[in-house]
Design an enzyme around this catalytic site. Structure first.
Site, mmCIF file in Angstrom:
data_model
loop_
_atom_site.group_PDB
_atom_site.id
_atom_site.type_symbol
_atom_site.label_atom_id
_atom_site.label_comp_id
_atom_site.label_asym_id
_atom_site.label_seq_id
_atom_site.Cartn_x
_atom_site.Cartn_y
_atom_site.Cartn_z
ATOM 1 C CG ASP A 118 80.840 50.726 -18.155
ATOM 2 O OD1 ASP A 118 82.035 51.075 -18.232
ATOM 3 O OD2 ASP A 118 79.924 51.251 -18.800
ATOM 4 C CB ALA A 119 85.428 48.316 -19.856
ATOM 5 C CG ASP A 124 84.842 43.526 -30.193
ATOM 6 O OD1 ASP A 124 84.572 44.520 -30.900
ATOM 7 O OD2 ASP A 124 84.342 42.412 -30.386
#
Length: 118
Positions: free
Chosen positions: A59-60, A77
């Site tokens: 997860d970013a 994105d």
């Protein structure tokens, strides 16, 4: 989905990308059409398999929390915010965190939908 580049995208010395879906990354690396777009892959097998690219199946948000790196360019994105975990990417907390990882003259590009209309 979050791609971060050191240098310009076409001349980058190195690139990192995060994607929680290992399956989507594998599809992009195989050059499969119809695979989910994202992570800077653009359905290009050559880019997805570049030795300059490091893929982090994560997860970013927590990935950025742990990272100490600073980047010249960040290309994001985002998927639609259909759950709490994805919704965190649309918060000011995420952008404050992201700011710590962008060089003084760096840039950020974001593709996202509206959390109000998802």
């Amino acid at each position: 989905m979050c791609s971060v580049w050191t240098g310009g995208a076409s001349t980058a010395a190195a690139a990192n990308t995060t994607d929680v879906s290992a399956k989507a990354v594998a599809a992009a690396r195989a050059g499969q059409r119809g695979s989910r777009r994202g992570g800077g892959f653009s359905n290009s097998r050559a880019r997805a398999n570049s030795p300059r690219l490091t893929v982090h199946n994560a997860d970013a948000f927590p990935w950025l929390e742990q990272s100490r790196d600073v980047y010249d360019a960040v290309i994001i994105d985002f998927p639609d915010p259909t759950n709490f975990s994805l919704g965190k990417l649309y918060t000011t907390a995420f952008y404050r965190l992201l700011k710590k990882h962008v060089a003084p003259h760096g840039l950020v590009v974001v593709q996202s939908t509206s959390p109000l209309f998802a």
